[in-house]
Design an enzyme around this catalytic site. Structure first.
Site, mmCIF file in Angstrom:
data_model
loop_
_atom_site.group_PDB
_atom_site.id
_atom_site.type_symbol
_atom_site.label_atom_id
_atom_site.label_comp_id
_atom_site.label_asym_id
_atom_site.label_seq_id
_atom_site.Cartn_x
_atom_site.Cartn_y
_atom_site.Cartn_z
ATOM 1 N N PRO A 1 0.715 -1.123 -0.182
ATOM 2 C CA PRO A 1 -0.018 -0.009 -0.117
ATOM 3 C C PRO A 1 0.856 1.220 0.078
ATOM 4 O O PRO A 1 0.675 2.200 -0.904
ATOM 5 C CB PRO A 1 -0.832 -0.073 1.313
ATOM 6 N N TYR A 2 2.097 1.294 0.920
ATOM 7 C CA TYR A 2 2.863 2.467 0.879
ATOM 8 C C TYR A 2 3.510 2.820 -0.465
ATOM 9 O O TYR A 2 3.408 3.959 -0.894
ATOM 10 C CB TYR A 2 3.931 2.305 1.884
ATOM 11 N N ALA A 3 3.962 1.542 -1.289
ATOM 12 C CA ALA A 3 4.609 1.879 -2.429
ATOM 13 C C ALA A 3 3.602 2.116 -3.539
ATOM 14 O O ALA A 3 4.193 3.141 -4.486
ATOM 15 C CB ALA A 3 5.311 0.404 -2.893
ATOM 16 N N LYS B 1 2.930 5.922 -2.841
ATOM 17 C CA LYS B 1 4.167 6.674 -3.412
ATOM 18 C C LYS B 1 4.353 6.854 -4.963
ATOM 19 O O LYS B 1 4.669 7.805 -5.620
ATOM 20 C CB LYS B 1 5.417 6.106 -2.632
#
Ligand SMILES: NC(=O)c1ccc[n+]([C@@H]2O[C@H](COP(=O)([O-])OP(=O)(O)OC[C@H]3O[C@@H](n4cnc5c(N)ncnc54)[C@H](O)[C@@H]3O)[C@@H](O)[C@H]2O)c1
Length: 251
Positions: free
Chosen positions: A150-152, A155
Site C-alpha cells: 500500500p505504501y509503495a 508513493k
C-alpha cells in the site's frame, strides 16, 4: 513575507526541511497532526530568530486541509512553497492479509493527503502566478517494496501526480517536484541517524545490500535537496523525481 508550508514538520524529514527553509529566509508554517510537536517545532524556529507558526491538521481530512490553507494565508498572506511531506508507512505485512482499514489509511494519508493539500493551496499560487510544490515520494514508489505494497502504491501515485501536475502547470509559474529518498536515518521509520551500520542489526544487511553509499541519508541531506528545489537556482526543472537514495535507484 515569502512563506513555506511544510506538512508533517514536527519531526523527521519535515522538521529538517522546515529548519532549512527557515534558514533560507522563508516564514514557516509548521503543520502536523501532532499539536504538541508542531507547537514545539514552531517555538524552536522562533527562538532561533525565524518567523514561524504552528498549524494542526490531518492531511487526510478535507475540512482540516481547507482550514489549514485558510489559516496559513490569513497568518502569512501568501504561500510560496508547499512541501507535501507528511506520510505514514503502515505496518510491514503480506498483502493477502493486509488489514483493509490500514490499507485505506495509508492511501488516504500518503496519496489523497498530498492531493488535497495541493488543491487547497494551488488557487492562491495560481493567482500570483508563482509557487513551488515539493512532494515527498520514496524509492518504494519506483522499485516497489515487498510487504509494503500500500505504501509503495501510494508513493507511485505521488510520482505520477507530480509529473501530471508539473506539465499541467508548466506555463503558470509554478514548479512541481518529487523527492524520492531511500532510507533516511533519524525518522520514525528508521530511528538510526548517525548509527554505524554495524549497529543497525537486520537493517544493516538490507541497507548494505541495496545502497552503494553504504549508509542511510540524514534528514538534513534531504532538506538540502528541498532547499535547492525551492530556490531561484532551480529554474529549469519541473515534474522530475529527484533521487536521494545513496545510489540505490537505478533510474
Ligand atoms: N524515513 C525514510 O526513510 C523515508 C524514506 C522515503 C520516503 N520517506 C517519506 O518522507 C516523508 C517524511 O517521513 P519521515 O520518515 O520523516 O516520517 P516521520 O514519521 O518521522 O514524520 C512524519 C510526520 O508526519 C506527521 N503526520 C503523520 N500523519 C499525518 C497526517 N495524517 N496529517 C498530518 N501530519 C501527519 C507525523 O506526526 C510526523 O510528525 C514521508 O512522506 C515518508 O513517506 C521517508
Amino acid at each position: 513575507m515569502r512563506t513555506a508550508l511544510v506538512t508533517g514538520a514536527a519531526t523527521g524529514i519535515g522538521s529538517a526541511i522546515a529548519t532549512r527553509l527557515a534558514a533560507d529566509g522563508f516564514a514557516l508554517a509548521v503543520a502536523d497532526v501532532d499539536r504538541a510537536g508542531a507547537e514545539a517545532k514552531a517555538a524552536a524556529l522562533r527562538d532561533a530568530g525565524h518567523e514561524a507558526a504552528a498549524f494542526v491538521a490531518d492531511i487526510a481530512d478535507e475540512a482540516d486541509v481547507d482550514r489549514l490553507a485558510r489559516e496559513v494565508l490569513a497568518r502569512f498572506g501568501q504561500i510560496d512553497v508547499l512541501v507535501n511531506n507528511a506520510g505514514i508507512t503502515g505496518p510491514h505485512g503480506p498483502f493477502a492479509t493486509y488489514d483493509r482499514a490500514t490499507l485505506r489509511r495509508v492511501i488516504e494519508v500518503d496519496l489523497v493527503g498530498t492531493l488535497l493539500c495541493t488543491q487547497a493551496v494551488l488557487p492562491s499560487m495560481l493567482e500570483r502566478r508563482e509557487g513551488r510544490i515539493v512532494n515527498l515520494a520514496s524509492i518504494a514508489g519506483k522499485d516497489g517494496n515487498p510487504n509494503l505494497a500500500p505504501y509503495a502504491a501510494a508513493k507511485a501515485g505521488v510520482i505520477a501526480f507530480t509529473k501530471s501536475l508539473a506539465r499541467e502547470l508548466a506555463s503558470s509559474g509554478i514548479l512541481v517536484h518529487a523527492i524520492a529518498p531511500g532510507g533516511v536515518g533519524g525518522t520514525s521509520i528508521t530511528k538510526s541517524a548517525g548509527t554505524p551500520l554495524r549497529d543497525l542489526g537486520a537493517q544493516r544487511t538490507s541497507v548494505l545490500a541495496t545502497t552503494p553509499l553504504g549508509r542511510l541519508a540524514t534528514p538534513e541531506e534531504v532538506a538540502a535537496l528541498a532547499s535547492w528545489l525551492c530556490s531561484p537556482d532551480c529554474s529549469y526543472t519541473t515534474g522530475a523525481v529527484h533521487d536521494i537514495s545513496g545510489g540505490r535507484a537505478t533510474y
